[in-house]
Design a protein around this motif. Structure first.
Motif, short mmCIF file in Angstrom:
data_model
loop_
_atom_site.label_atom_id
_atom_site.label_comp_id
_atom_site.label_asym_id
_atom_site.label_seq_id
_atom_site.Cartn_x
_atom_site.Cartn_y
_atom_site.Cartn_z
N LYS A 3 5.39 -14.95 -3.72
CA LYS A 3 6.49 -14.30 -3.00
C LYS A 3 6.81 -14.94 -1.36
CE LYS A 3 6.26 -9.87 -2.40
NZ LYS A 3 5.97 -8.63 -2.36
N THR A 4 8.13 -15.27 -1.47
CA THR A 4 8.48 -16.07 -0.34
C THR A 4 9.62 -15.31 0.54
OG1 THR A 4 7.83 -17.94 -1.73
CG2 THR A 4 9.41 -18.27 0.36
N GLY A 5 9.50 -15.20 1.74
CA GLY A 5 10.29 -14.62 2.68
C GLY A 5 11.37 -15.84 3.42
N LEU A 6 12.45 -15.80 3.42
CA LEU A 6 13.58 -16.41 3.78
C LEU A 6 14.12 -16.00 5.26
CD1 LEU A 6 15.29 -17.33 0.48
CD2 LEU A 6 13.47 -18.93 1.61
N LEU A 7 13.89 -16.99 6.27
CA LEU A 7 14.61 -16.71 7.53
C LEU A 7 15.40 -17.64 7.80
CD1 LEU A 7 14.10 -14.71 9.91
CD2 LEU A 7 12.22 -16.13 10.75
N PHE A 8 16.77 -17.10 7.71
CA PHE A 8 17.91 -18.29 7.99
C PHE A 8 18.22 -18.02 9.41
CE2 PHE A 8 18.25 -17.58 3.55
CZ PHE A 8 19.11 -18.58 2.92
N GLY A 9 18.65 -19.32 9.93
CA GLY A 9 19.02 -19.09 11.37
C GLY A 9 19.63 -20.65 11.78
N SER A 10 20.15 -20.56 12.71
CA SER A 10 20.44 -21.87 13.50
C SER A 10 19.38 -22.27 13.95
CB SER A 10 21.72 -21.53 14.60
OG SER A 10 22.83 -21.00 13.90
N PHE A 11 18.30 -21.50 14.71
CA PHE A 11 17.23 -21.96 15.40
C PHE A 11 17.73 -22.97 16.38
CE2 PHE A 11 15.77 -20.82 11.19
CZ PHE A 11 15.17 -19.85 11.28
N ASN A 12 18.48 -22.39 17.21
CA ASN A 12 19.17 -23.24 18.33
C ASN A 12 18.96 -22.87 19.83
OD1 ASN A 12 21.23 -25.20 19.25
ND2 ASN A 12 22.59 -23.65 19.36
N PRO A 13 17.67 -22.88 20.35
CA PRO A 13 16.51 -23.37 19.65
C PRO A 13 15.57 -22.35 19.12
CG PRO A 13 15.98 -23.03 21.85
CD PRO A 13 17.60 -22.63 21.69
N ALA A 51 23.14 -27.54 19.07
CA ALA A 51 22.50 -28.90 19.00
C ALA A 51 22.54 -29.53 17.60
CB ALA A 51 20.91 -28.70 19.32
N PRO A 52 22.49 -30.95 17.46
CA PRO A 52 22.51 -31.36 16.16
C PRO A 52 21.51 -30.88 15.41
CG PRO A 52 22.82 -33.18 17.86
CD PRO A 52 22.38 -31.59 18.80
N ALA A 53 21.87 -30.69 14.16
CA ALA A 53 21.22 -30.23 13.11
C ALA A 53 19.76 -30.96 12.94
CB ALA A 53 21.98 -30.23 11.61
N GLN A 54 19.70 -32.05 12.81
CA GLN A 54 18.44 -32.74 12.95
C GLN A 54 17.54 -32.34 14.01
OE1 GLN A 54 17.20 -34.23 10.14
NE2 GLN A 54 19.08 -34.40 9.25
N HIS A 55 17.91 -32.13 15.00
CA HIS A 55 17.34 -31.90 16.27
C HIS A 55 16.61 -30.50 16.00
CE1 HIS A 55 17.42 -35.16 18.76
NE2 HIS A 55 18.76 -35.33 19.16
N ARG A 56 17.46 -29.57 15.53
CA ARG A 56 17.15 -27.96 15.43
C ARG A 56 16.01 -28.26 14.22
NH1 ARG A 56 21.35 -25.32 13.49
NH2 ARG A 56 22.65 -27.08 13.30
N ILE A 164 18.11 -18.32 26.06
CA ILE A 164 17.39 -19.60 26.41
C ILE A 164 18.17 -20.62 26.88
CG2 ILE A 164 15.77 -21.34 25.27
CD1 ILE A 164 14.40 -18.91 23.73
N ARG A 165 19.33 -20.82 25.88
CA ARG A 165 20.15 -21.87 26.29
C ARG A 165 20.76 -21.73 27.70
NH1 ARG A 165 22.03 -20.70 21.14
NH2 ARG A 165 23.83 -19.66 22.00
N LYS A 166 21.01 -20.51 28.06
CA LYS A 166 21.76 -20.30 29.37
C LYS A 166 20.56 -20.67 30.35
CE LYS A 166 24.02 -16.48 31.96
NZ LYS A 166 23.27 -16.49 33.10
N HIS A 189 14.90 -35.01 24.80
CA HIS A 189 16.18 -35.28 24.07
C HIS A 189 17.29 -34.67 24.96
CE1 HIS A 189 14.24 -36.90 20.38
NE2 HIS A 189 13.38 -36.07 20.52
N ARG A 190 17.26 -34.35 25.91
CA ARG A 190 18.28 -33.74 26.78
C ARG A 190 19.15 -32.73 26.36
NH1 ARG A 190 18.73 -35.66 31.57
NH2 ARG A 190 20.95 -35.65 31.64
N LEU A 191 18.66 -31.80 25.45
CA LEU A 191 19.47 -30.89 24.84
C LEU A 191 19.71 -29.61 25.80
CD1 LEU A 191 17.52 -30.76 21.46
CD2 LEU A 191 19.34 -32.04 21.72
#
Length: 197
Positions: A3-13, A51-56, A164-166, A189-191
């Motif tokens: 049983k797996t829950g999927l949490l989709f997101g940009s996670f930015n951050p 932010a770039p996907a690899q950083h997220r 958080i970004r603000k 990484h100066r994000l």
């Protein structure tokens, strides 16, 4: 079946609200695992501050490494952009037939689900868990909820990646709103720095 829950997101951050929610659904849904599916580009969101996907993905991996039942997924990195949730779910089911996937979404997304790509098929074919978000009561949903939708009585944490970004642009130290290691990664990484004029 796992049983797996999927949490989709940009996670930015990714932030502590994401982890608190994942922890809650892991224990109370309950799930065997929760996967954080990092989206390169949400079709309904502005990409200007993204932010770039690899950083997220790297920040997500840092955030979840203390909990073995949390996993990250970069499946959408190899799929067409923008990424549509229904297509990703179909791909995950093909790749992981021993997993019973449920989508975890906030009440803000449920209220706007009629804007999602092929949302009727999504609701017919997949189970959804909805958690409350401040100012988005589930009663405002524009569609009648099918049996595949379950509402969780999860605690509401009014923390957002936008806040958080603000704060980071304003040079605020928001270390304790972020999982261990993520604040230092952002600085390194100066994000999310103030854009140069």
């Amino acid at each position: 079946m796992q049983k797996t829950g999927l949490l989709f997101g940009s996670f930015n951050p990714i932030h502590i609200g994401h982890l608190a929610l994942a922890n809650y659904v892991l224990e109370y849904a309950p799930f065997d695992e929760v996967w954080f599916v990092v989206s390169p580009q949400n079709p309904l969101k502005n990409s200007e501050d993204l932010a770039p996907a690899q950083h997220r993905l790297a920040m997500t991996n840092l955030a979840i490494n203390a909990e073995p039942r949390f996993k990250s997924s970069d499946i959408e990195f190899s799929m067409p952009v923008p990424s549509y949730t229904l297509n990703t779910l179909q791909r995950l089911n093909e790749l992981h037939p021993t997993h019973d996937f449920s989508l975890i979404i906030g009440s803000d997304n449920l209220i706007n689900i009629d804007r999602w790509h092929n949302f009727r098929t999504l609701l017919q074919e997949h189970s959804l868990l909805v958690y409350p978000r401040p100012e988005y009561p589930i009663e405002k949903a524009v569609i009648a909820l099918p049996k595949s939708v379950n509402v969780l009585n999860a605690p509401m944490l009014d923390i957002s990646s936008t806040l958080i970004r603000k704060g980071l642009k304003e040079k605020k130290n928001l270390r304790f709103l972020l999982p261990a290691g993520v604040y230092d990664y952002i600085l390194q990484h100066r994000l999310y720095q103030q854009k140069k004029e």
